[in-house]
Design an enzyme around this catalytic site. Structure first.
Site, mmCIF file in Angstrom:
data_model
loop_
_atom_site.group_PDB
_atom_site.id
_atom_site.type_symbol
_atom_site.label_atom_id
_atom_site.label_comp_id
_atom_site.label_asym_id
_atom_site.label_seq_id
_atom_site.Cartn_x
_atom_site.Cartn_y
_atom_site.Cartn_z
ATOM 1 N N VAL A 145 1.116 -3.680 3.900
ATOM 2 C CA VAL A 145 1.060 -4.977 4.577
ATOM 3 C C VAL A 145 2.330 -5.811 4.361
ATOM 4 O O VAL A 145 2.479 -6.869 4.964
ATOM 5 C CB VAL A 145 -0.190 -5.809 4.199
ATOM 6 C CG1 VAL A 145 -1.458 -5.165 4.713
ATOM 7 C CG2 VAL A 145 -0.264 -6.064 2.704
ATOM 8 N N TYR A 164 -3.832 2.772 8.109
ATOM 9 C CA TYR A 164 -5.037 1.959 8.324
ATOM 10 C C TYR A 164 -5.916 2.581 9.403
ATOM 11 O O TYR A 164 -6.022 3.794 9.505
ATOM 12 C CB TYR A 164 -4.653 0.499 8.664
ATOM 13 C CG TYR A 164 -3.745 -0.101 7.630
ATOM 14 C CD1 TYR A 164 -4.195 -0.297 6.323
ATOM 15 C CD2 TYR A 164 -2.430 -0.437 7.913
ATOM 16 C CE1 TYR A 164 -3.372 -0.827 5.350
ATOM 17 C CE2 TYR A 164 -1.603 -0.974 6.944
ATOM 18 C CZ TYR A 164 -2.076 -1.160 5.667
ATOM 19 O OH TYR A 164 -1.257 -1.673 4.700
ATOM 20 N N TYR A 175 -3.225 -2.009 -10.402
ATOM 21 C CA TYR A 175 -3.168 -1.857 -8.936
ATOM 22 C C TYR A 175 -2.287 -2.949 -8.319
ATOM 23 O O TYR A 175 -1.399 -2.665 -7.504
ATOM 24 C CB TYR A 175 -4.603 -1.911 -8.385
ATOM 25 C CG TYR A 175 -4.682 -2.008 -6.890
ATOM 26 C CD1 TYR A 175 -4.583 -0.872 -6.092
ATOM 27 C CD2 TYR A 175 -4.844 -3.236 -6.257
ATOM 28 C CE1 TYR A 175 -4.643 -0.964 -4.711
ATOM 29 C CE2 TYR A 175 -4.904 -3.338 -4.880
ATOM 30 C CZ TYR A 175 -4.810 -2.204 -4.113
ATOM 31 O OH TYR A 175 -4.854 -2.296 -2.740
ATOM 32 N N LYS A 181 0.395 3.482 -2.937
ATOM 33 C CA LYS A 181 -0.781 4.350 -3.124
ATOM 34 C C LYS A 181 -0.415 5.839 -3.043
ATOM 35 O O LYS A 181 -1.078 6.688 -3.647
ATOM 36 C CB LYS A 181 -1.849 4.005 -2.073
ATOM 37 C CG LYS A 181 -2.424 2.597 -2.269
ATOM 38 C CD LYS A 181 -3.300 2.137 -1.107
ATOM 39 C CE LYS A 181 -3.832 0.723 -1.368
ATOM 40 N NZ LYS A 181 -4.508 0.117 -0.210
ATOM 41 N N SER A 203 0.799 -1.242 0.000
ATOM 42 C CA SER A 203 0.000 0.000 0.000
ATOM 43 C C SER A 203 0.820 1.275 0.000
ATOM 44 O O SER A 203 0.250 2.352 -0.216
ATOM 45 C CB SER A 203 -0.906 0.031 1.220
ATOM 46 O OG SER A 203 -2.120 -0.568 0.919
HETATM 47 N N1 GLU Z 1 -2.184 -5.216 -2.311
HETATM 48 C C1 GLU Z 1 -2.770 -5.157 -1.004
HETATM 49 C C2 GLU Z 1 -4.274 -5.271 -1.072
HETATM 50 O O1 GLU Z 1 -4.867 -4.715 -1.946
HETATM 51 C C3 GLU Z 1 -2.326 -3.883 -0.357
HETATM 52 C C4 GLU Z 1 -2.820 -3.783 1.024
HETATM 53 C C5 GLU Z 1 -1.968 -2.942 1.914
HETATM 54 O O2 GLU Z 1 -0.747 -2.938 1.881
HETATM 55 O O3 GLU Z 1 -2.614 -2.261 2.706
HETATM 56 O O4 GLU Z 1 -4.903 -5.915 -0.297
#
Ligand code: GLU
Length: 303
Positions: free
Chosen positions: A257, A239, A188, A66, A63
């Protein structure tokens, strides 16, 4: 401030936490990563790098990607994305479907999965997927041209992406995707699967500490846009524990994650920590503790 000594001290301080927590297991290939690893790198605004522990070991950025997707969309398209994504903390798990239905297909923020899918969709419309714009930005800003997606992690996530596929279809049903669901999901997953070290990420994130200026001195974002990306990181980047992260660390940060966290000290430096053992909210246990120690010892916080 002897940053090198400080980072070495921090590596010692977090040792008791290594092996605690658990790696993400909903992406099977991440579950196999050794939780005894810990790395920390600091890249200062004027270009120095300090690193300790497993700072040069590549890991899955997940993530954290992002942030760069959002920066590229803001750079290409200005504020238009905010018509399609809100910027409030979600108070729900990052992959929640329920909230999206309640809010008529407008995701709460660009760092939950639904919001990141919308941002990725827009990025596809602006620049396409080949070559991956997020990968290109990260290669250029870190100076590491070998940065790439790990195909095993990408395949593992693709085979287990039922929730993200549901979110993407849901967004499409509300008219909040411009591209086909499969293309958005593929882009993504590909950017989440990028592998980078703490040093790569600290270097690549310096524009966030430098008022939007890239390593070559050109502007990726304006100072005002940079302030806003940092603000969304502070409120939504870790989060459902952004309040606790702000309390302990006092900096904008984005976690993934894979166990990485990037934090920004405006006009001073970027810090990247990595350790795969995650706490209950999905943030690296040792990573948060290390950043807490770093800002407590240096006094470098935005508060
Ligand atoms: N590729 C992971 C997902 O979409 C990223 C989640 C993350 O790192 O928060 O679940």
């Amino acid at each position: 401030m002897d940053l090198q000594n400080l980072l070495e001290d921090i590596v010692g301080t977090v040792q008791p936490l290594l092996g605690q927590g658990a790696p993400a297991d909903y992406i099977p290939s991440l579950a196999a990563v050794d939780t005894q690893q810990f790395g920390i790198s600091v890249a200062t605004s004027d270009g120095d790098v300090f690193a300790s522990g497993d700072a040069d070991v590549p890991f899955s950025i997940q993530s954290i990607s992002k942030v760069y997707a959002l920066a590229l969309v803001l750079a290409g398209d200005g504020d238009r994305i905010w018509k399609r994504v809100f910027r409030e903390p979600s108070g729900n798990p990052f992959n929640s479907l329920v909230q999206l239905e309640h809010e008529d297909g407008i995701p709460r923020n660009p760092f939950i999965n639904a919001g990141a899918l919308v941002v990725t969709d827009r990025l596809l419309s602006i620049v396409g997927s080949s070559p991956s714009p997020v990968r290109e930005l990260l290669r250029q800003e870190s100076g590491n041209n070998s940065i790439d997606a790990d195909p095993v992690v990408a395949a593992s996530e693709a085979a287990n992406s039922h929730r993200n596929a549901s979110l993407a279809h849901f967004l499409a049903s509300y008219g909040n995707l411009e591209n086909p669901v499969d293309s958005v999901l593929e882009a993504y997953i590909d950017q989440c699967a990028l592998e980078m070290s703490c040093t790569d990420l600290a270097l690549a994130s310096r524009f966030l500490a430098n008022n939007g200026l890239r390593g070559n001195g050109t502007a990726l974002l304006s100072p005002s846009q940079t302030k806003r990306v940092n603000a969304v990181m502070l409120t939504c980047g870790t989060y459902d524990a952004a309040g606790e992260f702000a309390y302990r660390v006092g900096l904008p940060g984005k976690s993934g994650v894979g166990g990485g966290i990037v934090a920004v000290v405006p006009n001073k430096c970027t810090i990247c920590v990595w350790s795969p053992g995650l706490g209950r909210s999905g943030n690296s246990l040792a990573g948060v503790a290390a950043l807490d120690e770093f800002t407590t010892r240096t006094g470098w916080s935005i508060f």
